[in-house]
Design a protein around this motif. Structure first.
Motif, short mmCIF file in Angstrom:
data_model
loop_
_atom_site.label_atom_id
_atom_site.label_comp_id
_atom_site.label_asym_id
_atom_site.label_seq_id
_atom_site.Cartn_x
_atom_site.Cartn_y
_atom_site.Cartn_z
N LEU A 137 0.83 -1.20 0.00
CA LEU A 137 0.00 0.00 0.00
C LEU A 137 0.86 1.25 0.00
CD1 LEU A 137 -2.73 1.39 0.08
CD2 LEU A 137 -2.71 1.16 2.57
N ASN A 138 1.99 1.22 0.72
CA ASN A 138 2.88 2.38 0.73
C ASN A 138 3.50 2.62 -0.64
OD1 ASN A 138 2.55 1.61 3.60
ND2 ASN A 138 3.96 3.31 3.94
N ASP A 139 3.72 1.55 -1.41
CA ASP A 139 4.21 1.72 -2.78
C ASP A 139 3.20 2.48 -3.64
OD1 ASP A 139 6.46 0.25 -2.12
OD2 ASP A 139 5.68 -1.63 -2.89
N LEU A 140 1.93 2.34 -3.31
CA LEU A 140 0.85 2.96 -4.08
C LEU A 140 0.30 4.21 -3.41
CD1 LEU A 140 -0.93 -0.42 -4.81
CD2 LEU A 140 0.08 1.02 -6.57
N ALA A 141 1.02 4.76 -2.43
CA ALA A 141 0.51 5.87 -1.63
C ALA A 141 0.21 7.11 -2.47
CB ALA A 141 1.50 6.23 -0.53
N GLY A 142 0.87 7.26 -3.61
CA GLY A 142 0.63 8.42 -4.45
C GLY A 142 -0.73 8.41 -5.12
N GLU A 143 -1.48 7.32 -4.97
CA GLU A 143 -2.79 7.22 -5.60
C GLU A 143 -3.93 7.02 -4.60
OE1 GLU A 143 -1.99 4.89 -9.64
OE2 GLU A 143 -0.46 4.52 -8.10
N VAL A 144 -3.64 7.32 -3.33
CA VAL A 144 -4.63 7.18 -2.27
C VAL A 144 -5.26 8.54 -1.97
CG1 VAL A 144 -4.97 6.57 0.16
CG2 VAL A 144 -3.43 5.21 -1.27
N ARG A 145 -6.57 8.58 -1.93
CA ARG A 145 -7.27 9.82 -1.59
C ARG A 145 -7.06 10.16 -0.11
NH1 ARG A 145 -13.15 8.03 -3.98
NH2 ARG A 145 -12.54 7.79 -6.18
N ASN A 146 -6.93 11.46 0.16
CA ASN A 146 -6.77 11.93 1.55
C ASN A 146 -5.79 11.02 2.30
OD1 ASN A 146 -7.11 13.36 3.90
ND2 ASN A 146 -9.15 12.55 4.35
N PRO A 147 -4.56 10.88 1.81
CA PRO A 147 -3.65 9.84 2.31
C PRO A 147 -3.32 9.96 3.78
CG PRO A 147 -2.47 11.43 0.95
CD PRO A 147 -3.93 11.72 0.77
N GLN A 148 -3.23 11.20 4.31
CA GLN A 148 -2.87 11.34 5.72
C GLN A 148 -3.89 10.66 6.63
OE1 GLN A 148 -2.57 13.81 3.53
NE2 GLN A 148 -0.37 14.24 3.60
N ARG A 149 -5.12 10.59 6.20
CA ARG A 149 -6.15 9.93 6.98
C ARG A 149 -6.39 8.49 6.52
NH1 ARG A 149 -12.48 11.97 7.45
NH2 ARG A 149 -13.17 10.37 8.94
N THR A 150 -6.38 8.28 5.21
CA THR A 150 -6.74 6.98 4.66
C THR A 150 -5.66 5.92 4.90
OG1 THR A 150 -8.06 8.03 2.94
CG2 THR A 150 -7.38 5.76 2.55
N LEU A 151 -4.38 6.28 4.73
CA LEU A 151 -3.30 5.29 4.86
C LEU A 151 -3.27 4.66 6.26
CD1 LEU A 151 -0.46 6.96 2.80
CD2 LEU A 151 -1.41 4.70 2.40
N PRO A 152 -3.21 5.44 7.34
CA PRO A 152 -3.20 4.79 8.67
C PRO A 152 -4.44 3.95 8.92
CG PRO A 152 -2.54 7.10 8.84
CD PRO A 152 -3.06 6.90 7.45
N ARG A 153 -5.61 4.46 8.50
CA ARG A 153 -6.85 3.72 8.74
C ARG A 153 -6.85 2.41 7.95
NH1 ARG A 153 -12.39 6.89 7.89
NH2 ARG A 153 -11.50 8.00 9.69
#
Length: 443
Positions: free
Chosen positions: A216-232
């Motif tokens: 998922l971290n490899d694809l982090a550039g394509e995650v919406r609202n990453p500061q909130r979405t990635l940890p969740r």
């Protein structure tokens, strides 16, 4: 500091997509096969379940660290980006050299071959069709991803749901076979006394089965609202994986018993065969095929983003650094990674390559988590959208544990560990040669 081109990727992954990537990247074929190895190194069902729970908690510690790193630097490339910023381009290249050029395509080739074996067995095709089916799966996955992250996410979501359905079926089958004797699953097996060392050794395959959460971290550039979405997504996805793994092992123990699980070479098939006969074994073969196919889809998508970032930095083919303006997909990087995976599949050389890069992969995790200390020191006044709890305890626990895995792997297979370090070292002259070539082109 080198960065990806502005607006190179489109942020089209929501929380559901991101959580499915975490689950799909971790759950491949391991949970359907590895539990028997763990049982052979333990003396009771209690120890088996404890190992899977402990392995899950240790992995969650690393996942929470990756959540902070991803929230701090929500860019494509994952560990490569963190290493580049904290330690420089050479360490980042050595990680990319080991992972994106060898480990990622090697793992895709290995798991695609496993997919083909289960797929052919399920529909009755002879073994000579395995390699063509594996190559076809890789080409199909690359083709879908060429249309962008939404097409790839739709595909991997479907296969992640199917693999979760397969695990749910295993759990139900185990509980049905238990017939009111669930307590027997935890009774010690007197025929298999286990030493403390074997108990520790059994943790290694557990941790390997929990690997893959970094995609998922490899694809982090394509995650919406990453500061909130990635940890969740990382937290929810990994918690779901731990629950699936513990329940699946409880089902194996309930249906087969500790001795039966330890003696089994294919516990999922044996469990389903006991309840449904050969039709049950065929059904779970289809489930494993879906699980392995879904893993390949995520590994190809994530690995291509690392290659693209390396290309954009000038330490790989510049063409690989391009992102298509219409689809927002790294099409050349996808084609290169898929093509190399096809070559490894046809040659059959992927197994040894994966053994050679195991130490390099885990070293990447050690230094990747290590960058968290660098970020905390150099950006002490920078607001962090997410901070790992119990810092610095959790990062230290994860780093020490993973370093222990590296030492244990080196003791178990010193030749493979030596080759892994040699591959990393060979990346140094390649890096300087590539940089010199790039300098001449620029001049």
């Amino acid at each position: 500091m080198l960065t990806e081109p502005a607006n190179a990727y489109a942020r089209r992954l929501n929380t559901w997509d991101a959580a499915m990537i975490v689950i799909g990247g971790v759950i491949g074929a391991g949970i359907f096969l590895t539990p028997s190895t763990v049982a052979r190194n333990t003396s009771s069902g209690t120890e088996v379940l404890m190992l899977w729970a402990v392995g899950g908690l240790l992995t969650l510690a690393g996942v929470l660290c990756y959540a902070e790193l991803g929230a701090r630097r929500p860019q494509a490339g994952g560990i490569y980006v963190y290493l580049r910023e904290a330690f420089g381009l050479l360490p980042a290249f050595l990680f990319g050299w080991t992972m994106a050029l060898i480990n990622y395509p090697g793992s895709v080739a290995a798991v695609a071959t496993m997919f083909a074996e289960y797929f052919c067995a399920a529909i009755g095709l002879p073994p000579l069709h395995v390699k063509p089916v594996a190559v076809g799966a890789i080409v199909f996955i690359v083709g879908v991803n060429l249309f962008g992250i939404r097409a790839g996410a739709w595909m991997q979501n479907v296969f992640t749901v199917l693999k979760l359905a397969a695990i749910a079926l295993l759990v139900v089958a185990g509980l049905v076979l238990a017939h009111g004797r669930l307590g027997l699953t935890l009774v010690p097996d007197a025929t298999r006394p286990a030493s403390p060392w074997s108990f520790v050794g059994a943790l290694l395959p557990v941790l390997f089965t929990y690997g893959g959460f970094h995609y998922l971290n490899d694809l982090a550039g394509e995650v919406r609202n990453p500061q909130r979405t990635l940890p969740r997504a990382l937290g929810l996805g990994m918690a779901g994986v731990v629950l699936c793994y513990v329940l699946a092992n409880f089902a194996y123990l309930a249906g087969l018993g500790h001795a039966g699980l330890a003696a089994s070479q294919a516990p999922a098939a044996d469990l389903m065969r006991r309840l449904f006969g050969e039709h049950g074994a065929t059904v779970i073969a289809v489930g494993i095929a879906c699980s392995t196919f879904g893993y390949c889809a995520i590994a190809i998508a994530g690995g291509a983003r690392v290659l693209q970032t390396m290309g954009a930095d000038g330490v790989f083919f510049r063409a690989a650094g391009r992102v298509d303006l219409r689809t927002r997909a790294p099409q050349i990087a996808l084609a290169l990674l898929g093509g190399w995976a096809v070559v490894l599949t046809l040659s059959g050389s992927f197994s040894q390559l994966l053994n050679y890069t195991t130490v390099g992969e885990w070293l990447g995790h050690v230094f990747g988590i290590g960058t968290l200390f660098w970020y905390r020191k150099h950006f002490i006044d920078q607001p962090a959208p997410y901070r790992v709890p119990f810092y610095p305890l959790l990062p230290l626990v994860f780093v020490i544990t993973v370093f222990g895995v590296i030492v244990a792997s080196a003791i178990h297979a010193p030749g493979d560990a030596g080759m892994s370090l040699l591959i990393i070292a060979l990346g140094v002259p390649v890096y300087y040669g590539w940089r010199r070539l790039e300098g001449r082109r620029a001049a």
